[in-house]
Design a protein around this motif. Sequence first.
Motif, mmCIF file in Angstrom:
data_model
loop_
_atom_site.group_PDB
_atom_site.id
_atom_site.type_symbol
_atom_site.label_atom_id
_atom_site.label_comp_id
_atom_site.label_asym_id
_atom_site.label_seq_id
_atom_site.Cartn_x
_atom_site.Cartn_y
_atom_site.Cartn_z
ATOM 1 N N GLU A 1 -22.197 10.114 16.170
ATOM 2 C CA GLU A 1 -21.855 11.489 15.833
ATOM 3 C C GLU A 1 -20.488 11.605 15.170
ATOM 4 O O GLU A 1 -20.285 12.440 14.291
ATOM 5 N N ASN A 2 -19.531 10.780 15.567
ATOM 6 C CA ASN A 2 -18.187 10.899 15.009
ATOM 7 C C ASN A 2 -18.155 10.617 13.512
ATOM 8 O O ASN A 2 -17.237 11.054 12.810
ATOM 9 N N ALA A 3 -19.164 9.895 13.012
ATOM 10 C CA ALA A 3 -19.206 9.555 11.587
ATOM 11 C C ALA A 3 -19.979 10.573 10.767
ATOM 12 O O ALA A 3 -19.955 10.522 9.535
ATOM 13 N N CYS A 4 -20.649 11.514 11.411
ATOM 14 C CA CYS A 4 -21.489 12.472 10.688
ATOM 15 C C CYS A 4 -20.636 13.576 10.088
ATOM 16 O O CYS A 4 -19.814 14.198 10.775
ATOM 17 N N VAL A 5 -20.843 13.852 8.797
ATOM 18 C CA VAL A 5 -20.108 14.917 8.108
ATOM 19 C C VAL A 5 -21.020 16.090 7.763
ATOM 20 O O VAL A 5 -20.624 16.986 7.022
ATOM 21 N N GLN A 6 -22.234 16.085 8.297
ATOM 22 C CA GLN A 6 -23.175 17.189 8.077
ATOM 23 C C GLN A 6 -23.422 17.438 6.586
ATOM 24 O O GLN A 6 -23.493 18.589 6.136
ATOM 25 N N CYS A 7 -23.543 16.353 5.825
ATOM 26 C CA CYS A 7 -23.766 16.491 4.385
ATOM 27 C C CYS A 7 -25.166 16.992 4.085
ATOM 28 O O CYS A 7 -25.405 17.593 3.029
ATOM 29 N N GLY A 8 -26.120 16.722 4.978
ATOM 30 C CA GLY A 8 -27.476 17.223 4.799
ATOM 31 C C GLY A 8 -28.399 16.326 4.012
ATOM 32 O O GLY A 8 -29.555 16.695 3.762
ATOM 33 N N ILE A 9 -27.932 15.143 3.595
ATOM 34 C CA ILE A 9 -28.803 14.242 2.830
ATOM 35 C C ILE A 9 -29.995 13.805 3.679
ATOM 36 O O ILE A 9 -31.125 13.718 3.192
ATOM 37 N N CYS A 10 -29.752 13.533 4.954
ATOM 38 C CA CYS A 10 -30.862 13.113 5.825
ATOM 39 C C CYS A 10 -31.896 14.220 5.943
ATOM 40 O O CYS A 10 -33.110 13.970 5.929
#
Length: 659
Positions: free
Chosen positions: A543-552
């Motif tokens: 979770e600490n690496a997630c930037v919520q970019c939305g690509i996934c």
Amino acid sequence: MPASKTLLLCSCDKTQSFDPEALQLAADAEHVVVVDQLCGGDMQIAAEYLGGMNEVLIACGQQAPLFERLSEEIEAEFQQVAPLSSIDIRDRAGWSSADANPRRLHAKQAALVAAAQLPSPMVPVKNIESNGICCIVGPTEQAVRMAELVQDELGVTCVVNDAGPIQLPSAGYDVARGQLTSAYGALGNFKLEFARLQTLNPAGRGAPGFGEMKATARSECDVFIDLRGGEPAFPSHQKRNGYFWADPAKSGELERIAVTARERVGEFEKTVFFKLETSLCAHSRASKPGCTRCLDVCPTEAIFSAGDHIQIDSDICAGCGSCAAVCPTSAVTMNETPFEALVQAMDVMARVYREHASESPRLVFHTLNEGAEAIARLARYGNGLADDLIPLALEHVDRVGHAEIMAALGAGYVEVLILPDNDTDREAVASEVTLAQAMLSGAHHAPGRVRVVTVDELSNPGDNAGRVSDPVLLVGGRRDITRVTVSAMVEEIEAPIPLPTGAPYGAIEIDSDKCTLCLACVSLCPTGALGDHPDRPEVRFTENACVQCGICESTCPETAIILKPQLDLSKDALSARPLHGEDPFECVRCGTPFGVASTINRIVEKLENQHWMYDNSDKVELIKMCDDCRVKAQFHGDSAPMAGRERPRVRTSDDYLDN
């Protein structure tokens, strides 16, 4: 051996007080001199020290140009002059309300002087060349009048957009008629497009006429003057170098524009405000849309998509820093005000203030021009800044994001205020302020510790005045400092802090009923927040690496992924955890695990006795085999579809000799 420094302090005709010893220590000065009228009766003292060998620091911002001229005169006369620098401690600290606490004022002065000693970051520049080719677009009367004002310095083409009469053709400029349809670029490189363009025919007798109409036409110029009177050709047009838009409601606009436009000829140095690391950009992967935060906030439209990452036109970029403030991966950073330099300045000022006042200060971000002028007016004609409020000037307050705010709180400031110049700046920082306030609320702190203010509020005491806020160790990047600061505010870590939609922190949720474990999300995740398991079908998440970019989310073919903005302060957020996984299917022949058990079973269920190719158990068994066994089964066996006749025995030399 470095030259020593002399600090010159002026009470400005005994209207401010200070602690000379504290300021001498903050400035790391060898000598300190205190006078009452450095710009008047005591100017000879300034001249005396400027004629020496020591570096001179003058604590006066208002008369800095005067001392610079004095320095130039001394250098011209004596062929040498001491290095000179100036700093304002009067408007920003010394002049405050009548009941201000002198201890706080002196502590603030020392903090400002200490921060001024920090080295300035090196900022790269690029050369821009303008040959003075100018395009003027607008009604005939105004365009021709402007052309006559600038024709001696610029090579002018007027593109008029009405049917007004041209009295006499002029050899000083060209005239055409058409409608502007699009514009791009900045000083030295404007690209314009027109519709229904006709050029003026200067030959012949009588009223001049226009030639054949072109449906579309393109033109390039160095300077663009827009007199159409409607909407400007560019957003935030005042930040577009080389573009001049006339406000029809103001008198004298043409003359004002002409004065500045005539100077836009020659070679200019333009600051390269930003640094872009495309490998960190989470804009897109494999044509799947991702982060667009910088594109959404750029006021000048200098940012554009370039495939998997963004690009920034350095000619158009005005250096507001809003892109760096919202970038979740630090792919965009600022050269002029890098995050590390801001953190260092805030940390030094807070530390020095605490040492002298034994309490924590408050901080206000403001702009170098309008914001500083507003503070100066407040100091001269009002009560000035509150005695515990330390100002920090930036080129643009758009540069302030949630990370800068949280870094200030982490440095020990009890309140962080932002003073915007206008409503546009206020809107630009609104989302980042809201994000910081959400973090404070989640940590059970008052969200009012961070707020956007007006000039009149700067004289008011804060709700947290006199409070001591313990600082944290400000090491790392934007996300690291944000996490450390919020963690320090929380007495006991409970559930993750919910954040507004669009926040660059958060988790993802996978609908296990929909997910087929195709791992497309894992392969395209730009930050490595999503990973797989080496031994079984499984999606793992850090979770600490997630930037919520939305690509996934946009990649998932089963629409099984949902973004969940939040800030998890627990240690679990720092390590990979399984989100969804299943046991692998084992080959019915060799037992080798392959594929996902539920997927294989679902395929068998859909095809067995439902399709003519899988109407017997032998063919269905092929689906249940690994790659190696499936190939072998297709080439061997009585009913193998790819089996051939039995190969003949290989004959050897002995066979021939025996015969």
